[in-house]
Design an enzyme around this catalytic site. Sequence first.
Site, PDB file in Angstrom:
ATOM      1  N   LYS A  14       0.830  -1.215   0.000  1.00 46.24           N
ATOM      2  CA  LYS A  14       0.000   0.000   0.000  1.00 46.24           C
ATOM      3  C   LYS A  14       0.863   1.262   0.000  1.00 46.24           C
ATOM      4  O   LYS A  14       0.664   2.144  -0.827  1.00 46.24           O
ATOM      5  CB  LYS A  14      -0.929   0.022   1.227  1.00 46.24           C
ATOM      6  N   ARG A  89      -9.624   1.022   8.147  1.00 46.24           N
ATOM      7  CA  ARG A  89      -9.187  -0.315   8.540  1.00 46.24           C
ATOM      8  C   ARG A  89     -10.250  -1.047   9.340  1.00 46.24           C
ATOM      9  O   ARG A  89     -10.034  -2.187   9.728  1.00 46.24           O
ATOM     10  CB  ARG A  89      -7.925  -0.203   9.381  1.00 46.24           C
ATOM     11  N   ARG A 128      11.867  -5.618   5.435  1.00 43.28           N
ATOM     12  CA  ARG A 128      11.849  -4.195   5.801  1.00 43.28           C
ATOM     13  C   ARG A 128      12.354  -4.024   7.234  1.00 43.28           C
ATOM     14  O   ARG A 128      13.110  -3.101   7.520  1.00 43.28           O
ATOM     15  CB  ARG A 128      10.433  -3.630   5.663  1.00 43.28           C
ATOM     16  N   ARG A 134      11.615  -0.370  12.372  1.00 33.48           N
ATOM     17  CA  ARG A 134      10.218  -0.333  12.819  1.00 33.48           C
ATOM     18  C   ARG A 134       9.971  -1.424  13.847  1.00 33.48           C
ATOM     19  O   ARG A 134      10.229  -2.599  13.577  1.00 33.48           O
ATOM     20  CB  ARG A 134       9.281  -0.482  11.613  1.00 33.48           C
ATOM     21  N   ARG A 145      -0.558  -8.659  13.363  1.00 35.86           N
ATOM     22  CA  ARG A 145      -1.100  -7.652  12.424  1.00 35.86           C
ATOM     23  C   ARG A 145      -1.931  -8.345  11.338  1.00 35.86           C
ATOM     24  O   ARG A 145      -2.980  -7.842  10.924  1.00 35.86           O
ATOM     25  CB  ARG A 145       0.049  -6.852  11.792  1.00 35.86           C
TER      26      ARG A 145
HETATM   27  P1  B4P Z   1       4.217  -1.879   2.122  1.00 30.81           P
HETATM   28  O1  B4P Z   1       3.471  -3.130   1.769  1.00 30.81           O
HETATM   29  O2  B4P Z   1       4.159  -0.757   1.194  1.00 30.81           O
HETATM   30  O3  B4P Z   1       3.717  -1.533   3.570  1.00 30.81           O
HETATM   31  P2  B4P Z   1       2.205  -1.220   4.000  1.00 30.81           P
HETATM   32  O4  B4P Z   1       1.259  -2.254   3.503  1.00 30.81           O
HETATM   33  O5  B4P Z   1       1.926   0.194   3.641  1.00 30.81           O
HETATM   34  O6  B4P Z   1       2.425  -1.325   5.538  1.00 30.81           O
HETATM   35  P3  B4P Z   1       1.569  -1.646   6.806  1.00 30.81           P
HETATM   36  O7  B4P Z   1       0.181  -2.053   6.498  1.00 30.81           O
HETATM   37  O8  B4P Z   1       2.404  -2.613   7.543  1.00 30.81           O
HETATM   38  O9  B4P Z   1       1.687  -0.349   7.664  1.00 30.81           O
HETATM   39  P4  B4P Z   1       0.814   0.869   8.110  1.00 30.81           P
HETATM   40  O10 B4P Z   1       1.815   1.929   8.166  1.00 30.81           O
HETATM   41  O11 B4P Z   1      -0.405   1.116   7.303  1.00 30.81           O
HETATM   42  O12 B4P Z   1       5.710  -2.255   2.309  1.00 30.81           O
HETATM   43  C1  B4P Z   1       6.164  -3.414   2.984  1.00 30.81           C
HETATM   44  C2  B4P Z   1       7.485  -3.867   2.421  1.00 30.81           C
HETATM   45  O13 B4P Z   1       7.267  -4.583   1.219  1.00 30.81           O
HETATM   46  C3  B4P Z   1       8.452  -2.744   2.079  1.00 30.81           C
HETATM   47  O14 B4P Z   1       9.735  -3.105   2.499  1.00 30.81           O
HETATM   48  C4  B4P Z   1       8.397  -2.664   0.550  1.00 30.81           C
HETATM   49  O15 B4P Z   1       9.605  -2.224  -0.023  1.00 30.81           O
HETATM   50  C5  B4P Z   1       8.104  -4.102   0.183  1.00 30.81           C
HETATM   51  N1  B4P Z   1       7.381  -4.246  -1.087  1.00 30.81           N
HETATM   52  C6  B4P Z   1       6.287  -3.543  -1.471  1.00 30.81           C
HETATM   53  N2  B4P Z   1       5.878  -3.955  -2.695  1.00 30.81           N
HETATM   54  C7  B4P Z   1       6.730  -4.972  -3.085  1.00 30.81           C
HETATM   55  C8  B4P Z   1       6.809  -5.819  -4.245  1.00 30.81           C
HETATM   56  N3  B4P Z   1       5.956  -5.704  -5.278  1.00 30.81           N
HETATM   57  N4  B4P Z   1       7.785  -6.735  -4.289  1.00 30.81           N
HETATM   58  C9  B4P Z   1       8.686  -6.851  -3.267  1.00 30.81           C
HETATM   59  N5  B4P Z   1       8.638  -6.084  -2.147  1.00 30.81           N
HETATM   60  C10 B4P Z   1       7.687  -5.148  -2.057  1.00 30.81           C
HETATM   61  O16 B4P Z   1       0.302   0.444   9.585  1.00 30.81           O
HETATM   62  C11 B4P Z   1       1.172   0.214  10.692  1.00 30.81           C
HETATM   63  C12 B4P Z   1       0.374   0.142  12.003  1.00 30.81           C
HETATM   64  O17 B4P Z   1      -0.255   1.427  12.284  1.00 30.81           O
HETATM   65  C13 B4P Z   1      -0.808  -0.844  12.058  1.00 30.81           C
HETATM   66  O18 B4P Z   1      -0.400  -2.166  12.407  1.00 30.81           O
HETATM   67  C14 B4P Z   1      -1.723  -0.193  13.127  1.00 30.81           C
HETATM   68  O19 B4P Z   1      -1.304  -0.489  14.440  1.00 30.81           O
HETATM   69  C15 B4P Z   1      -1.545   1.291  12.887  1.00 30.81           C
HETATM   70  N6  B4P Z   1      -2.570   1.866  11.976  1.00 30.81           N
HETATM   71  C16 B4P Z   1      -2.333   2.426  10.747  1.00 30.81           C
HETATM   72  N7  B4P Z   1      -3.489   2.847  10.197  1.00 30.81           N
HETATM   73  C17 B4P Z   1      -4.483   2.544  11.092  1.00 30.81           C
HETATM   74  C18 B4P Z   1      -5.894   2.718  11.069  1.00 30.81           C
HETATM   75  N8  B4P Z   1      -6.524   3.272  10.036  1.00 30.81           N
HETATM   76  N9  B4P Z   1      -6.602   2.277  12.142  1.00 30.81           N
HETATM   77  C19 B4P Z   1      -6.003   1.723  13.205  1.00 30.81           C
HETATM   78  N10 B4P Z   1      -4.661   1.522  13.280  1.00 30.81           N
HETATM   79  C20 B4P Z   1      -3.900   1.931  12.232  1.00 30.81           C
END
Ligand code: B4P
Length: 193
Positions: A14, A89, A128, A134, A145
Amino acid sequence: MFNLILFGPPGSGKGTQSEKIIESYKLEHISTGDLLRDEVSRQTPLGVEAKKYMDQGLLVPDEVVIGMISGKIDEKSEARGFVFDGFPRTKAQAEALDKLLEFKNTQIHLLLSLEVPEQELVKRLLGRGATSGRSDDNEEVIAKRIKEYHSKTEPVAGHYNGYGKLERIKGDGTIEDTFKLLSKEIDKYLLPA
Ligand code: B4P
């Protein structure tokens, strides 16, 4: 205005894809994860509270997250549109977002759901975690998660599917492959700027 939700489990891409979409389509990016991490790093009262949940792999309470979003939308009222990344979420967050947007005479147009096998999610997040520092990218918290995603977040896709706004996208290819698939769907509403 064009408003998109980029949806999917932790590690589905995302954050990675949002960066590419906002650059290409000149949309505003709202990432609740980034906003929360910013509050945590500044040690604000909200951040101190949020960290307790994030470090355990749990979702931060709805009222905290919804309060944070409303102000961000107001700050960018002239935007071409928004990419909501990691929000909503829960079903309660989705209903709150729908109301906020309706109040601003707009709506969610599309939810793109990134579909990635669990094994690949864990691999990416551990990768990551090795460099990001993190505190939630470790094996135990990642498992929580993903569990939290299945129980609380997946129903959000059903909510928008009910309005015919859900598109599922294969997210286990390369970053560029996934971006092409996402762009194909977005182009039906808005062309790159
Ligand atoms: P991404 O996959 O981009 O990470 P994300 O989904 O955005 O992260 P996440 O869901 O964990 O975190 P968020 O900050 O929203 O990247 C992951 C890795 O994969 C990276 O290293 C990237 O380089 C790699 N990657 C991506 N695409 C790739 C591909 N095609 N091939 C290979 N590698 C690839 O949330 C974190 C925490 O915040 C939650 O657990 C929660 O506690 C809180 N939170 C956030 N929003 C909330 C909400 N709305 N409500 C309640 N809690 C919330």
